[in-house]
Motif scaffolding. Sequence first.
Motif, PDB file in Angstrom:
ATOM      1  N   LEU A 177       0.871  -1.252   0.008  1.00  0.00           N
ATOM      2  CA  LEU A 177      -0.020   0.023  -0.046  1.00  0.00           C
ATOM      3  C   LEU A 177       0.990   1.358  -0.008  1.00  0.00           C
ATOM      4  N   PHE A 178       2.067   1.115   0.629  1.00  0.00           N
ATOM      5  CA  PHE A 178       2.939   2.551   0.707  1.00  0.00           C
ATOM      6  C   PHE A 178       4.303   2.002   0.661  1.00  0.00           C
ATOM      7  N   PRO A 179       4.830   1.876  -0.640  1.00  0.00           N
ATOM      8  CA  PRO A 179       6.203   1.560  -0.949  1.00  0.00           C
ATOM      9  C   PRO A 179       7.278   2.179  -0.525  1.00  0.00           C
ATOM     10  N   ARG A 180       6.955   3.370  -0.171  1.00  0.00           N
ATOM     11  CA  ARG A 180       8.035   4.321   0.570  1.00  0.00           C
ATOM     12  C   ARG A 180       8.386   3.645   1.736  1.00  0.00           C
ATOM     13  N   LEU A 181       7.452   3.116   2.766  1.00  0.00           N
ATOM     14  CA  LEU A 181       7.721   2.414   3.919  1.00  0.00           C
ATOM     15  C   LEU A 181       8.524   1.197   3.568  1.00  0.00           C
ATOM     16  N   LYS A 182       8.350   0.385   2.613  1.00  0.00           N
ATOM     17  CA  LYS A 182       9.360  -0.777   2.459  1.00  0.00           C
ATOM     18  C   LYS A 182      10.539  -0.151   2.054  1.00  0.00           C
ATOM     19  N   HIS A 183      10.962   0.693   1.409  1.00  0.00           N
ATOM     20  CA  HIS A 183      12.311   1.249   1.172  1.00  0.00           C
ATOM     21  C   HIS A 183      12.766   1.777   2.370  1.00  0.00           C
ATOM     22  N   HIS A 184      12.115   2.318   3.534  1.00  0.00           N
ATOM     23  CA  HIS A 184      12.578   2.894   4.877  1.00  0.00           C
ATOM     24  C   HIS A 184      12.324   1.827   5.796  1.00  0.00           C
ATOM     25  N   ARG A 185      12.056   0.673   5.782  1.00  0.00           N
ATOM     26  CA  ARG A 185      11.701  -0.075   6.805  1.00  0.00           C
ATOM     27  C   ARG A 185      12.543  -0.352   7.928  1.00  0.00           C
ATOM     28  N   ARG A 186      13.786  -0.147   7.693  1.00  0.00           N
ATOM     29  CA  ARG A 186      14.933  -0.048   8.633  1.00  0.00           C
ATOM     30  C   ARG A 186      15.445   1.369   9.117  1.00  0.00           C
ATOM     31  N   SER A 187      14.584   2.139   8.633  1.00  0.00           N
ATOM     32  CA  SER A 187      15.100   3.739   8.980  1.00  0.00           C
ATOM     33  C   SER A 187      14.452   3.957  10.284  1.00  0.00           C
ATOM     34  N   ILE A 188      15.197   4.849  11.072  1.00  0.00           N
ATOM     35  CA  ILE A 188      14.562   5.434  12.425  1.00  0.00           C
ATOM     36  C   ILE A 188      13.323   6.335  12.003  1.00  0.00           C
ATOM     37  N   SER A 189      12.342   6.178  12.399  1.00  0.00           N
ATOM     38  CA  SER A 189      11.084   6.914  12.072  1.00  0.00           C
ATOM     39  C   SER A 189      11.387   8.600  12.391  1.00  0.00           C
ATOM     40  N   GLY A 190      12.028   8.964  13.476  1.00  0.00           N
ATOM     41  CA  GLY A 190      12.132  10.161  13.565  1.00  0.00           C
ATOM     42  C   GLY A 190      13.240  10.934  12.436  1.00  0.00           C
ATOM     43  N   LEU A 191      13.941  10.133  11.668  1.00  0.00           N
ATOM     44  CA  LEU A 191      14.543  10.639  10.596  1.00  0.00           C
ATOM     45  C   LEU A 191      13.897  10.702   9.396  1.00  0.00           C
ATOM     46  N   THR A 192      12.814  10.141   8.958  1.00  0.00           N
ATOM     47  CA  THR A 192      11.969  10.021   7.799  1.00  0.00           C
ATOM     48  C   THR A 192      11.152  11.346   7.872  1.00  0.00           C
ATOM     49  N   SER A 193      10.563  11.704   6.703  1.00  0.00           N
ATOM     50  CA  SER A 193       9.930  12.772   6.426  1.00  0.00           C
ATOM     51  C   SER A 193       8.609  12.746   6.869  1.00  0.00           C
ATOM     52  N   GLY A 194       7.974  13.746   6.925  1.00  0.00           N
ATOM     53  CA  GLY A 194       6.453  14.014   7.396  1.00  0.00           C
ATOM     54  C   GLY A 194       5.504  13.131   6.686  1.00  0.00           C
ATOM     55  N   GLY A 195       5.706  13.136   5.443  1.00  0.00           N
ATOM     56  CA  GLY A 195       4.811  12.263   4.634  1.00  0.00           C
ATOM     57  C   GLY A 195       4.969  10.713   5.119  1.00  0.00           C
ATOM     58  N   GLU A 196       5.973  10.374   5.115  1.00  0.00           N
ATOM     59  CA  GLU A 196       6.403   8.903   5.641  1.00  0.00           C
ATOM     60  C   GLU A 196       6.136   8.678   7.122  1.00  0.00           C
ATOM     61  N   GLN A 197       6.127   9.674   7.959  1.00  0.00           N
ATOM     62  CA  GLN A 197       5.444   9.268   9.137  1.00  0.00           C
ATOM     63  C   GLN A 197       4.239   9.198   9.299  1.00  0.00           C
ATOM     64  N   GLN A 198       3.374  10.022   8.563  1.00  0.00           N
ATOM     65  CA  GLN A 198       1.949   9.958   8.576  1.00  0.00           C
ATOM     66  C   GLN A 198       1.648   8.524   7.991  1.00  0.00           C
ATOM     67  N   MET A 199       2.284   8.069   6.897  1.00  0.00           N
ATOM     68  CA  MET A 199       1.915   6.790   6.329  1.00  0.00           C
ATOM     69  C   MET A 199       2.637   5.697   7.585  1.00  0.00           C
ATOM     70  N   THR A 200       3.346   5.755   8.270  1.00  0.00           N
ATOM     71  CA  THR A 200       3.793   4.911   9.294  1.00  0.00           C
ATOM     72  C   THR A 200       2.736   4.978  10.471  1.00  0.00           C
ATOM     73  N   ALA A 201       2.032   5.970  10.626  1.00  0.00           N
ATOM     74  CA  ALA A 201       1.085   6.040  11.517  1.00  0.00           C
ATOM     75  C   ALA A 201      -0.325   5.192  11.066  1.00  0.00           C
ATOM     76  N   ILE A 202      -0.619   5.550   9.780  1.00  0.00           N
ATOM     77  CA  ILE A 202      -1.647   4.959   9.296  1.00  0.00           C
ATOM     78  C   ILE A 202      -1.547   3.515   9.225  1.00  0.00           C
ATOM     79  N   GLY A 203      -0.389   3.061   8.667  1.00  0.00           N
ATOM     80  CA  GLY A 203       0.167   1.505   8.588  1.00  0.00           C
ATOM     81  C   GLY A 203       0.123   0.929   9.937  1.00  0.00           C
ATOM     82  N   ARG A 204       0.489   1.528  10.929  1.00  0.00           N
ATOM     83  CA  ARG A 204       0.511   0.919  12.270  1.00  0.00           C
ATOM     84  C   ARG A 204      -0.906   0.811  12.697  1.00  0.00           C
TER      85      ARG A 204
END
Length: 264
Positions: free
Chosen positions: A131-158
């Motif tokens: 659903l959110f391919p960007r999250l797969k690319h950044h799955r090992r990244s620290i969330s605090g270092l990702t962009s605002g959009g990726e953090q919103q996708m992470t919150a929705i995915g969670r």
Amino acid sequence: MSNVLLSVEGLAATYNHAIEAVNDVSFAVRRGEIVAVLGANGAGKSTTLQAISGLLPARRGQVAAGRIVFDGHDIAAASPAKLVRAGIVLVLEGRHCFLSLTVEENLITGSIGRDARSRAMRADLDEIYELFPRLKHHRRSISGLTSGGEQQMTAIGRALMSRPRLLVLDEPSMGLAPLVVEGIFRALKQLNGERGLSILVAEQNSTVALRFADHAVVLENGRSVLSGASVELRNRDDIKALYLGGSLQPDRAEKPLIHAVATL
């Protein structure tokens, strides 16, 4: 079985038993539809969603009157934990992630409450990454270092990892660039179409909400003043001028993510 999954009837809510935030809000969410709660800043959107999700007491708030019925049960006094188990999962305004955890660790926390087995958890993760391919690319990244959009996708995915029956989102477009918002709402529409997931979303950005929602209710000064099919509301010239205020402006910091999200 009734086709109405959630019914809010004459809701009134206060803070500190004194400050009236919502007075007489009513609407319904039918199974398998997207409903948008619209209104300018301060109209009562967040208070309404917090009442539905059982979070008002944590903010010194109270349901003062009215009924909130989910799947035939009055839930106005239910705890947030009980509501999550029942299938109501809220994504708070402001992209709340565990900033020190990786993206994938954040997602996994969403499945803890339902005691998921590892195979089911992996299958759910794969669905989120599709659903959110960007999250797969950044799955090992620290969330605090990702962009605002990726953090919103992470919150929705969670939230999706909890397998909700009703996904509740508070201002998911806030602070995000238009193409990022477009990608997120397209993903939500895809979930709704493929899974039949019911979605309730509070938005100040009426333009995007009315394009993707089936129905909408407009709040003004803590009251529901207008409701109907989104296609009808977005064709009314008076809606934005009378009730909705201006749309949110894009966050310049999100510009580098625009191209990435456009590929979702």
